[in-house]
Design a protein around this motif. Structure first.
Motif, PDB file in Angstrom:
ATOM      1  N   PRO B 131       0.821  -1.204   0.000  1.00  0.00           N
ATOM      2  CA  PRO B 131       0.000   0.000   0.000  1.00  0.00           C
ATOM      3  C   PRO B 131       0.863   1.265   0.000  1.00  0.00           C
ATOM      4  CG  PRO B 131      -0.849  -1.555   1.582  1.00  0.00           C
ATOM      5  CD  PRO B 131       0.457  -2.111   1.091  1.00  0.00           C
ATOM      6  N   PHE B 132       0.389   2.298  -0.682  1.00  0.00           N
ATOM      7  CA  PHE B 132       1.058   3.591  -0.783  1.00  0.00           C
ATOM      8  C   PHE B 132       2.302   3.546  -1.660  1.00  0.00           C
ATOM      9  CE2 PHE B 132      -0.535   3.192   3.669  1.00  0.00           C
ATOM     10  CZ  PHE B 132      -1.777   3.740   3.414  1.00  0.00           C
ATOM     11  N   ILE B 210      -7.512   3.740  -4.986  1.00  0.00           N
ATOM     12  CA  ILE B 210      -7.551   4.696  -3.874  1.00  0.00           C
ATOM     13  C   ILE B 210      -7.742   3.959  -2.546  1.00  0.00           C
ATOM     14  CG2 ILE B 210     -10.034   5.234  -3.849  1.00  0.00           C
ATOM     15  CD1 ILE B 210      -9.096   8.232  -3.567  1.00  0.00           C
ATOM     16  N   THR B 211      -8.416   2.805  -2.586  1.00  0.00           N
ATOM     17  CA  THR B 211      -8.647   2.050  -1.356  1.00  0.00           C
ATOM     18  C   THR B 211      -7.378   1.325  -0.916  1.00  0.00           C
ATOM     19  OG1 THR B 211     -10.885   1.680  -2.149  1.00  0.00           O
ATOM     20  CG2 THR B 211     -10.192   0.383  -0.257  1.00  0.00           C
ATOM     21  N   PHE B 212      -6.689   0.729  -1.870  1.00  0.00           N
ATOM     22  CA  PHE B 212      -5.528  -0.099  -1.534  1.00  0.00           C
ATOM     23  C   PHE B 212      -4.238   0.714  -1.507  1.00  0.00           C
ATOM     24  CE2 PHE B 212      -2.101  -3.041  -3.040  1.00  0.00           C
ATOM     25  CZ  PHE B 212      -2.010  -3.783  -1.883  1.00  0.00           C
ATOM     26  N   GLY B 214      -3.908   4.237  -1.803  1.00  0.00           N
ATOM     27  CA  GLY B 214      -3.932   5.610  -1.322  1.00  0.00           C
ATOM     28  C   GLY B 214      -3.808   6.618  -2.447  1.00  0.00           C
ATOM     29  N   ASN B 215      -3.540   7.858  -2.067  1.00  0.00           N
ATOM     30  CA  ASN B 215      -3.552   8.960  -3.020  1.00  0.00           C
ATOM     31  C   ASN B 215      -2.403   9.894  -2.707  1.00  0.00           C
ATOM     32  OD1 ASN B 215      -4.580  10.922  -4.889  1.00  0.00           O
ATOM     33  ND2 ASN B 215      -5.465  12.034  -3.167  1.00  0.00           N
ATOM     34  N   PHE B 216      -1.310   9.793  -3.463  1.00  0.00           N
ATOM     35  CA  PHE B 216      -0.227  10.765  -3.295  1.00  0.00           C
ATOM     36  C   PHE B 216       0.361  11.101  -4.666  1.00  0.00           C
ATOM     37  CE2 PHE B 216       3.709  12.734  -2.086  1.00  0.00           C
ATOM     38  CZ  PHE B 216       3.342  13.448  -0.952  1.00  0.00           C
ATOM     39  N   TYR B 228     -10.793  13.016  -9.606  1.00  0.00           N
ATOM     40  CA  TYR B 228     -11.707  13.030  -8.455  1.00  0.00           C
ATOM     41  C   TYR B 228     -11.309  14.123  -7.469  1.00  0.00           C
ATOM     42  CZ  TYR B 228     -14.829  11.099  -4.939  1.00  0.00           C
ATOM     43  OH  TYR B 228     -15.835  10.921  -4.038  1.00  0.00           O
ATOM     44  N   GLN B 229     -10.005  14.239  -7.237  1.00  0.00           N
ATOM     45  CA  GLN B 229      -9.540  15.248  -6.289  1.00  0.00           C
ATOM     46  C   GLN B 229      -9.765  16.657  -6.833  1.00  0.00           C
ATOM     47  OE1 GLN B 229      -5.621  14.566  -4.555  1.00  0.00           O
ATOM     48  NE2 GLN B 229      -5.332  16.760  -4.426  1.00  0.00           N
TER      49      GLN B 229
END
Lengths: 261, 267
Positions: B131-132, B210-212, B214-216, B228-229
């Motif tokens: 993740p991430f 986005i669930t697994f 994340g968002n960076f 989406y952001q």
């Protein structure tokens, strides 16, 4: 001859139905136009997910015949939805700038501040990374989740880190505060910057690292009725209820929100 | 003569068909009318857009490569191996296709998250966490998009004339050589179609990512996440990025029309 007679009967029935049928409605009640009835939809910041339904129950008890539905998301998403014409009656955001966007767009009426909140650091149970305060977040190998800057919890997290002189590179920028909390509860990050009310709401699923008030930041919650509401009376009643009644304010205190004044 | 022999199309079928077409096309046209044409170039060359586009292309390509390496053997297994249980395997392949992507993300966390069944092993022994990371995005995209490839290639394998393989075997080719030199070239059109579908699906992946992962920005924020952001802060940016994604899909479809997509229809 038959037809006009029938028509007259229909008209007279209509007249009775419209003007004279229901004595209880015809009886003079104080300000009958302002009694809220019917259903309203409240778009509210994700950090209000737990407290607002409880307040809505009290509201419905006070005004039988009303019902309240909710739409929870990040404040800025809610504002964009309303500007785009979402059928919503009340908007409650987690910051004044997001509400200002809706006011400037002419989408909502005058907002009232109804609560304040401050920040806390949430860690998975046991606090495996030994987070002691904001300064711990910049340590190497500490995975931090926070909100994206566009939503109030992201702005507050940025301000919090700046106030404490800490530079943090989060691993993820979530779109609302509950998504940050979810990443903490799943144990995927070592720490998440959330509101104090969030850690309170989920109990022992996270550990809260408190931040002393002189090192913390505050955010204010405004609420306003939506201009295009299909039920403006109930919408304004809910806004006033949230801000002015001891019942609503008492519930907010119980969930950890600070007074708005 | 010929026109009288052909039955007239029932008018209500035509009306419904046109409605269906309008339903599919109208939102895209509406998007065009809202596009911020004046600042288009500026938005698309902004760091956020460039990072997201670069990351999307890299991860979708990597996910397609992963899906090809693993998916082609799986398709072969289902279509040709004759092993028991292949019918069940085929149904299982369809599951990621049908479940909501956010559910896929939750499932991936349960398996590969730091506290997940396999993820904990990886983390404890190698200090490695999916993740991430960009690798996490690739995994999420492969999970969601691989079924498209498997189904397309499986169709190719199934419609294959086995005489060519038998001839190769008769001429002394090993089974691996036969697969590599005879079978694979024969399913190339189906494979191409599957890879294109897989790549397009991976490019558009949102929920599982986005669930697994994340968002960076620059690490896990792909184009759909950026859209989406942006929708929350600046809808015109979201529209510009959306049009960019649509344009990519249209270009891919046009570029491959007739060469890859059509054999899929006849396969």
């Amino acid at each position: 001859m038959k037809r006009p007679h029938g028509l007259a009967a229909v008209i007279s029935i209509l007249l009775v139905v419209v003007f004279g049928s229901n004595p209880s409605q015809a009886a003079p009640t104080p300000r009958p136009a302002s009694v809220p009835v019917g259903s309203i939809t409240v778009s509210a910041a994700a950090s209000l997910t737990d407290v607002l339904p409880v307040i809505a129950d009290a509201f419905v008890k006070k005004y039988p015949g009303t019902s309240v539905k909710f739409n929870f998301a990040g404040s800025s998403a809610l504002v964009q939805q309303i500007i785009a014409g979402a059928p919503v009656d009340v908007l409650a955001t987690a910051s004044e700038p997001t509400m200002r966007t809706a006011v400037t767009a002419g989408s909502v009426g005058a907002p009232l501040l109804f609560a304040r909140n401050s920040m806390a650091i949430a860690t998975p149970p046991g606090n495996p990374a030994k987070i002691a305060g904001p300064w711990s977040l910049s340590r190497d190998g500490v995975l931090v989740a926070q909100c994206v800057i566009a939503v109030p919890c992201g702005t507050a997290a940025r301000d919090l880190l700046a106030k404490n002189g800490v530079t943090v590179r989060p691993v993820t920028l979530e779109l609302d505060v509950r998504a940050v909390l979810a990443k903490v509860m799943a144990g995927e990050v070592d720490a998440g910057i959330v509101y104090v009310t969030d850690v309170r709401a989920v109990g022992s699923k996270v550990v809260s690292v408190a931040i002393p008030s002189e090192r913390n930041v505050m955010t204010s919650y405004p609420v306003a009725a939506v201009r295009d509401s299909a039920n403006p009376i109930a919408a304004q009643a809910f806004v006033n209820y949230l801000r002015y009644t001891p019942s609503a304010q008492g519930i907010l205190r119980a969930y950890g929100f600070a007074k708005p004044w | 003569m010929s026109s009288s022999a052909r039955p007239r199309a029932p008018w209500f079928l035509v009306v419904l068909a046109l409605l269906a077409l309008a339903l599919l096309i109208a939102p895209l046209v509406a998007l065009l009318t809202r596009a911020p044409w004046g600042s288009f170039a500026e938005i698309l060359t902004s760091p956020v857009a460039r990072d997201a586009l670069r990351l999307s292309v890299i991860t979708a390509t990597a996910a397609t490569a992963l899906a090809t390496v693993l998916g082609v053997p799986l398709a072969w297994l289902i279509a040709r191996s004759g092993l028991p249980g292949t019918g069940v395997a085929r149904s299982l392949v369809l599951v990621p296709l049908l479940i909501p992507p956010v559910v896929s993300g939750v499932a991936l966390l349960a398996a590969f998250g730091r506290r997940g069944a396999l993820g904990q092993f990886l983390y404890d022994h190698f200090g490695f966490q999916l993740p991430f990371t960009t690798a996490g995005v690739v995994l999420a995209e492969a999970f969601v998009a691989m079924p498209f490839l498997v189904i397309a290639v499986e169709g190719g394998f199934r419609s294959l004339n086995s005489q060519f393989e038998e001839a190769a075997a008769t001429l002394g080719a090993s089974s691996w050589t036969t697969f590599r030199r005879v079978t694979l070239p024969l399913v190339a059109p189906a494979l191409g179609a599957g890879m294109v579908l897989c790549w397009a699906r991976a490019l558009g992946e949102f929920g599982a990512t986005i669930t697994f992962a994340g968002n960076f920005p620059g690490v896990t924020q792909t184009m759909p996440l950026a859209v989406y952001q942006a929708l929350e802060s600046d809808p015109s940016v979201a529209i510009a990025l959306s049009l960019m994604l649509i344009a990519i899909c249209v270009v891919v479809l046009i570029a491959l029309r007739g060469r890859i997509i059509r054999p899929l229809a006849t396969a």
